[in-house]
Design an enzyme around this catalytic site. Structure first.
Site, PDB file in Angstrom:
ATOM      1  CG  ASP A   1      -6.596   7.528   5.493  1.00 29.35           C
ATOM      2  OD1 ASP A   1      -7.641   7.704   4.785  1.00 29.35           O
ATOM      3  OD2 ASP A   1      -5.758   6.911   4.912  1.00 29.35           O
TER       4      ASP A   1
ATOM      5  N   GLY B   1       0.815  -1.177   0.135  1.00 31.10           N
ATOM      6  CA  GLY B   1       0.029  -0.181  -0.064  1.00 31.10           C
ATOM      7  C   GLY B   1       0.725   1.205  -0.044  1.00 31.10           C
TER       8      GLY B   1
END
Length: 648
Positions: free
Chosen positions: A161, A47
């Site tokens: 987030d 990621g």
């Protein structure tokens, strides 16, 4: 406290690779400051700039997750500062619902962060497999998320987030908030102005650059609860511009199936005015969490199957003898449950709550397609094979570069015994639970601890029993005895897939996938589980493949017992070696057969059109199988088996 290292500036290269190639990671990684050495294990995922691997401490044998960032991705000073800030915030945290950061170090090639291993991936994978979950599950997950957020806010930290992909799960399905790359600290009434976050979770004040604080995390939790309950983000649209417009105008709809407490909490958290949103403490105390029962633990099976919130069955329909065969029908609503008074005590609230949760579980099951995703999987494989798939020059290196281990199936069949000449096929799942698909289309499943039994009539009506409760009807005695025989045979005569486990809290809620359809050809055995997974075991070279329509992915277990998982679209985009491509072509034909010829298979599973009768008594080539003369006395000599449990 160990000093945070200053990340050394990497040497400049004239030609930086734009492609996110896997970093060069040594087999033995040295944390020289602490004198610790880690052995690099399997690839866990990627990621952003980071790739993650399983790392084993050479001295203690403790297994952790290692986040590896190539220094070539940290050329600019702001990139190095950002990573240092992430570590500074994260390493001081200590809470059950926060991923633990252990250490931070570097070598000449990479920066390494060692983290708590979350073996059950994240809520994103749960969402892809399940879409919407039941309200008890939503309470369970959301309450833990809020506990973690409250801890952060009490330390003046905003995560910024919060999303499904950053909410990780350990083996006990405890939620762990991770990825603090956008986290920041605030002082007093300070408002941050940075535009950051993930589109479907961004609060309106962030988009409007009006200044933001703790309230953005509450907004994101509101989005998360909405997704858990209804299967999609509240503001999602086909374009980013439209999504942002909906967020700015608070344009979303709560489905009519929502309960009043759930709808009320979502509206509070998605209030367009930040000052009107509840604090994390207020959310924690919201009536939603008391409006119905909330499990103290959930079973691993909930990652792919709706849990059973009803009680155990106390009566059954009489069954007629049916032709030998396999089930070609879908899972239907769970209308075979007993009275709700039999619910486990650790989830009991009141009758109305229990009835509502039971109905939600049934509704969730009803949404499954009647063919258990076969047509969906066939379409996915057909689309892949219609495209021109690039070849690979260096197969192994290329394959390692775009694996998607997060798509690994939760369940697959690790052992099987074919005795369909008389009774049916017995099998063991990878968690050591054991099932039988009988020739009359009924199914039975016993959990890994040997305590919780599920019986599914040929009409797909489900019944649940405790093996030690004394409530088992006499009608089931023969089938339970056969199940025990199959289980004993596989444990004694096939290579073990792992030792049995004691029952854990939450296991009484487990609904395990069962074998729905199967057949054998000259080349392979083809197995279709009720959660949609299609598994093919090839006889000649012992390669196995499992295809999941929900994750749109395929997993191969090669001759060396390695598990390799790829998204189908990655194979189309990046290339697929011939050794896998020809198996995908074969799989397409087998899936088509599962869809169109299930009625033929059900008439006589032991005698397939392309398999001689003698094959029904032949053993597949498995290192774990023994010859017929060594079969257990309670199973006939025609039983066959194949063990595919991989060594990871």
């Amino acid at each position: 406290m160990n000093r945070l290292p200053n990340i050394a500036k990497p040497p400049q290269k004239s030609n930086q690779r734009k492609e996110k190639a896997p970093p060069e990671v040594p087999a033995l990684i040295a944390d020289k400051d602490r004198g610790t050495y880690y052995e690099k294990g399997r690839f866990l995922g990627k990621g952003g700039f980071a790739h993650c691997y399983e790392l084993t401490n050479r001295a203690t044998r403790e297994v952790v997750a290692g986040k590896v960032v190539p220094k070539s991705m940290l050329v600019k000073q702001y990139q190095r500062d950002k990573m240092t800030q992430e570590v500074q915030i994260h390493r001081e945290l200590g809470h059950i619902n926060i991923v633990k950061l252990f250490n931070f170090f570097e070598d000449n090639l990479n920066v390494y962060i060692t983290l708590e291993l979350c073996a059950r991936r994240s809520l994103m994978e749960l969402h892809k497999r399940r879409k919407a979950v039941t309200e008890p599950e939503a309470r369970y997950f959301t309450h833990q998320i809020v506990d973690g957020v409250l801890y952060l806010h009490d330390l003046n930290i905003i995560h910024r987030d919060m999303k499904l992909g950053n909410l990780f799960l350990n083996d006990d399905l405890v939620v762990k908030i991770g990825d603090f790359g956008l986290a920041t600290t605030v002082n007093g009434d300070e408002r941050k102005k940075t535009l950051c976050g993930t589109p479907n979770y961004i609060a309106p004040e962030v988009l409007n650059k009006a200044g933001h604080s703790f309230e953005v995390d509450i907004w994101a939790v509101g989005c998360i609860l909405y997704i858990l309950l209804f299967g999609q983000p509240p503001f999602e649209s086909k374009s980013l511009e439209e999504t942002y417009s909906r967020i700015r105008h608070n344009n979303y709809t709560i489905p009519s199936i929502a309960t009043q407490p759930a709808a009320s909490l979502i509206r509070k958290m998605l209030d367009p005015e930040p000052t009107r949103r509840p604090t994390a403490k207020q959310v924690q105390r919201d009536g939603f969490f008391k409006s119905g029962f909330m499990p103290t633990r959930l079973p691993v099976s909930c990652l792919t199957m709706v849990p059973k919130f009803g009680g155990h069955e106390t009566s059954m329909m009489e069954e007629n003898v049916a032709p030998r065969g396999v089930d070609a029908r879908s899972q239907r609503p769970l209308n075979g449950r007993a009275g709700l008074s039999a619910l486990p005590q650790h989830i009991v609230s009141n009758n109305a709550d229990r009835e509502r949760a039971q109905q939600q579980a049934a509704e969730a099951t009803f949404r499954e397609p009647e063919d258990a995703y076969l047509s969906q999987l066939f379409h996915q494989v057909a689309v892949l094979l219609e495209q021109r798939i690039p070849g690979l020059e260096e197969e192994e290196a290329a394959l390692d570069g775009y694996q998607s281990p997060e798509c690994l199936p939760v369940f697959w069949i690790s052992k099987w015994v074919d005795y369909s000449d008389k009774y049916g096929i017995g099998y063991q799942l990878c968690d050591n639970s054991v099932g039988v698909l009988f020739n009359d289309n009924s199914r039975i499943m016993l959990d890994q601890a040997g305590n919780e039994l599920t019986y599914i009539e040929k009409s797909n009506k489900e019944h649940y029993f405790s093996m030690h409760s004394g409530e088992m009807p006499g009608l089931l005695n023969k089938k339970v005895t056969l199940l025990k025989y199959f289980r004993s045979y596989m444990n004694d005569h096939l290579v073990k897939a792992g030792e049995g486990s004691e029952q854990r809290a939450g296991d009484d809620l487990a609904r395990l996938p069962t074998l729905r359809v199967w057949f054998r050809t000259k080349s392979a055995i083809v197995l279709h589980l009720s959660n949609g997974t299609v598994q093919i075991n090839f006889f000649n070279d012992h390669v196995k493949m499992m295809m999941c329509p929900l994750m749109q992915a395929v997993t191969f277990i090669d001759q060396n017992k390695r598990m390799l998982t790829y998204k189908l679209n990655n194979l189309q985009r990046n290339g697929c070696p011939e050794k896998f491509l020809h198996r995908l072509k074969y799989a397409k034909t087998m899936i088509e057969r599962l869809m169109s010829d299930a009625n033929v298979v059900s008439q006589n599973p032991a005698r397939q059109p392309d398999m001689p009768r003698s094959m029904a008594a032949a053993r597949s080539a498995s290192a774990g199988s023994r010859g017929p003369n060594q079969a257990a006395s309670h199973l006939p000599q025609s039983a066959s088996g194949s063990n595919i449990h991989p060594r990871r």
